[in-house]
Structures are given as C-alpha cells and as structure tokens.
Design an enzyme around this catalytic site. Structure first.
Site, PDB file in Angstrom:
ATOM      1  N   PHE A 161      -2.852  -5.038   0.326  1.00 21.77           N
ATOM      2  CA  PHE A 161      -3.380  -3.705   0.626  1.00 21.77           C
ATOM      3  C   PHE A 161      -4.094  -3.702   1.965  1.00 21.77           C
ATOM      4  CE2 PHE A 161      -3.638  -4.251  -3.988  1.00 21.77           C
ATOM      5  CZ  PHE A 161      -3.118  -3.067  -4.493  1.00 21.77           C
ATOM      6  N   ASP A 162      -3.911  -2.637   2.725  1.00 28.61           N
ATOM      7  CA  ASP A 162      -4.819  -2.322   3.814  1.00 28.61           C
ATOM      8  C   ASP A 162      -6.138  -1.869   3.198  1.00 28.61           C
ATOM      9  OD1 ASP A 162      -5.825  -1.713   6.377  1.00 28.61           O
ATOM     10  OD2 ASP A 162      -5.054   0.337   6.257  1.00 28.61           O
ATOM     11  N   GLY A 163      -7.192  -1.826   4.012  1.00 30.53           N
ATOM     12  CA  GLY A 163      -8.494  -1.426   3.504  1.00 30.53           C
ATOM     13  C   GLY A 163      -8.779   0.049   3.685  1.00 30.53           C
ATOM     14  N   PHE A 272       0.872  -2.082   1.175  1.00 30.99           N
ATOM     15  CA  PHE A 272       0.534  -0.675   1.353  1.00 30.99           C
ATOM     16  C   PHE A 272      -0.400  -0.497   2.548  1.00 30.99           C
ATOM     17  CE2 PHE A 272       1.253  -1.290  -3.228  1.00 30.99           C
ATOM     18  CZ  PHE A 272       2.264  -0.344  -3.446  1.00 30.99           C
ATOM     19  N   ASP A 274      -1.811   2.756   5.576  1.00 33.87           N
ATOM     20  CA  ASP A 274      -1.782   4.174   5.920  1.00 33.87           C
ATOM     21  C   ASP A 274      -1.247   4.440   7.322  1.00 33.87           C
ATOM     22  OD1 ASP A 274      -4.713   5.042   7.634  1.00 33.87           O
ATOM     23  OD2 ASP A 274      -4.299   3.010   6.953  1.00 33.87           O
TER      24      ASP A 274
END
Length: 308
Positions: A161-163, A272, A274
């Site tokens: 995951f991105d943060g 994932f 954004d």
C-alpha cells in the site's frame, strides 16, 4: 436465508480484473454489445486466461481451505448475464470457489457494494472506481496489462500500500501539493504524535489484519507500506499504524525514489497507489491498481463505456 460471517473479508471484483477479457472488451467498446455477447457465448467452453488480480483472489480464497468461510469473492461486473456464464465457467475451470455474481449489462455495478458489505472493489472501469470511493468503499482501477504476480510465495498473500490518500487521508498530501516539500516535512514533524485520519483503504487493512489474526494452517498475509515519505515524516506514518493497533511487515520510506524496482523485489500480489505515475511504474513489474481519489486526482471525466 444465507448470510456471511460478520468477520468475513468480502472482495468484489469485475470480470476484466479477474480474467483476461481484453480482446472481448475491444468488441464491446466498438458499441455492439450483441456482438460481444455472441463472442462470449461462442467461447463459453474456452476458459479465459487469468487476469491481473487472479493470484490475489486465488490466494485469498485459500484461507477457506479448511471449510471455514473467511473470504468471500463476488463477481461485480458490467457484463451481461449471458457473458456471466463464461465468467463462472472460467472460475470453475481454475478451481476458484466463486458462487455469487452481479451482472448489470453496462449499468454501473458499484451500487451493489453496500448490500455485499464489500471491503474491496477491483475494476477496470475508472468511473465505477471513483463512484465506489466516493461512496466510502476501498476501490482501485486495475491495470489489465500489468504482469501477473510471482509464484514465488504460494503460502502468502502479499499486498503493498501507498500511505497518503490510500491508507491515510490526503491531509498531509494537500500540504505537500500546495506548499511544497519543506512545508510538508515541517508539518509532519510538528504533528508526529498526532495520528493521521484514515484513508480509503484503512478498512481493507483492518479486514486483512482480522483475517491474519483468525489464523490459517496454510496461508498468511504479508503487508508492506511503500511511500514517498522519508525521515522525519516517516514517524507520523508509523505512529498512526501503532495507534490503529495494526502492524505492517515491511515499510519502505523512499523519499521520492521510483517505487517500481522496490515492488519488484517485494513481489506483491497487488499494489495500491493514488498517483498514476507510481501505479505505472509498479505495473511494469507487479499487479497494480489506481486509487482514483484524493487531492492528486482530477474530478471525474465524462463516463465511458467498458465491460469492467
């Protein structure tokens, strides 16, 4: 009446995310859904090839190997019901125990996420993903041409995951976008002890944590935080996860370095992010999805068709 256990992880996935229907989708996008339906029916006995999220689904369903339903996967697709026959046939061919599906023949399917109680929605249709995120569901647009996941970790579901704007809100990202790196670093250092608000994928991380805690004799989950943050801004991210009582197995604070090569080494079943540039970099090496929300993403464009 059949119901799912309250602690069950529910994944809703489109047909194009689970299987490689890109050739068929090109027929659909030409505007002739009858020709598309005929092609799918013609290929009914021909199992579709695995799609970009196939490994993730297969491994998650392996948590049910002892007969306890810990994960439920539901097909949620713009496909028509006739084409849905091939989807279920292909799932059966691959020994994927998927029993539920919703097929809407071009209508937006995301509205069925709420009655499903979905913790994740994966689709190739960007408008459906945006609508799902706006409704409060973790959702990502898959990149269908990304490589398939590695077979090197058959007993681990690996998710990265991105943060900011993914696990966490885009609060800090807004500071960076409007005021620059130095203001961002200063802001995060001053707020190091203040947990970040949850982002769209916090519910998924929590559900994965519960799944891991439930235990399985044959499967486990390994998670990674892969972020452009670096010291001193790293501290707030770690403290936030601690406040949530959730641990990640790996954390990469890359300070703007290209994420793709690091993800290639981690070998996730899915990543994932954004920001499209990070997703594009990741998709050169691993399955990846665009979380199309937050300050870095433009407002929704005019709807475009697709089987999703």
């Amino acid at each position: 009446m059949s119901t799912l256990p309250a602690e069950c992880l529910v994944v809703a996935i489109s047909s194009r995310a689970l299987f490689d229907f890109e050739e068929e989708n090109r027929v659909f996008e030409q505007g002739d859904d009858r020709a598309y339906m005929a092609l799918q029916l013609q290929r009914l006995q021909q199992p579709a090839q695995p799609g970009v999220a196939h490994s993730l689904v297969r491994k998650l369903l392996a948590f049910n190997a002892d007969g306890v339903t810990r994960v439920e996967v539901v097909i949620l697709s713009r496909n028509d019901p006739v084409s849905g026959l091939r989807v279920f046939r292909s799932a059966g061919h691959d020994a994927l125990p998927i029993q539920r599906g919703v097929f809407t023949r071009g209508a937006p399917p995301w509205r069925y996420l709420r009655p499903l109680g979905a913790h994740l929605f994966l689709s190739a249709n960007i408008e459906d993903v945006r609508a799902a995120l706006a409704a409060g569901f973790p959702a990502a647009q898959v990149y269908p041409h990304a490589p398939r996941a590695s077979d090197a970790h058959p007993r681990e579901v690996r998710i990265a995951f991105d943060g900011d704007a993914v696990l966490f809100s885009d609060e800090a990202e807004r500071v960076y976008q409007t005021q620059g790196l130095h203001a961002f670093q200063d802001h995060e250092q001053r707020h190091a002890s203040v947990p970040l608000p949850g982002g769209p994928f916090k519910p998924l991380l929590q559900a994965l944590h519960r799944l891991q805690q439930a235990g399985s004799a044959t499967m486990r989950i390994r998670t990674a935080l892969v972020t452009a943050r670096s010291a001193p801004a790293h501290e707030r991210a770690i403290r936030t996860l601690m406040d949530w009582n959730i641990e990640v197995d790996e954390a990469m604070f890359l300070g703007g370095l290209d994420k793709g090569p690091f993800l290639r080494e981690f070998e996730p079943d899915f990543f994932f992010d954004d920001q499209t540039r990070h997703v594009a970099s990741a998709a050169e090496h691993v399955p990846a999805g665009h979380v199309a929300g937050g300050v870095t993403n433009p407002p929704p464009a005019a709807p475009r068709e697709g089987t999703a």
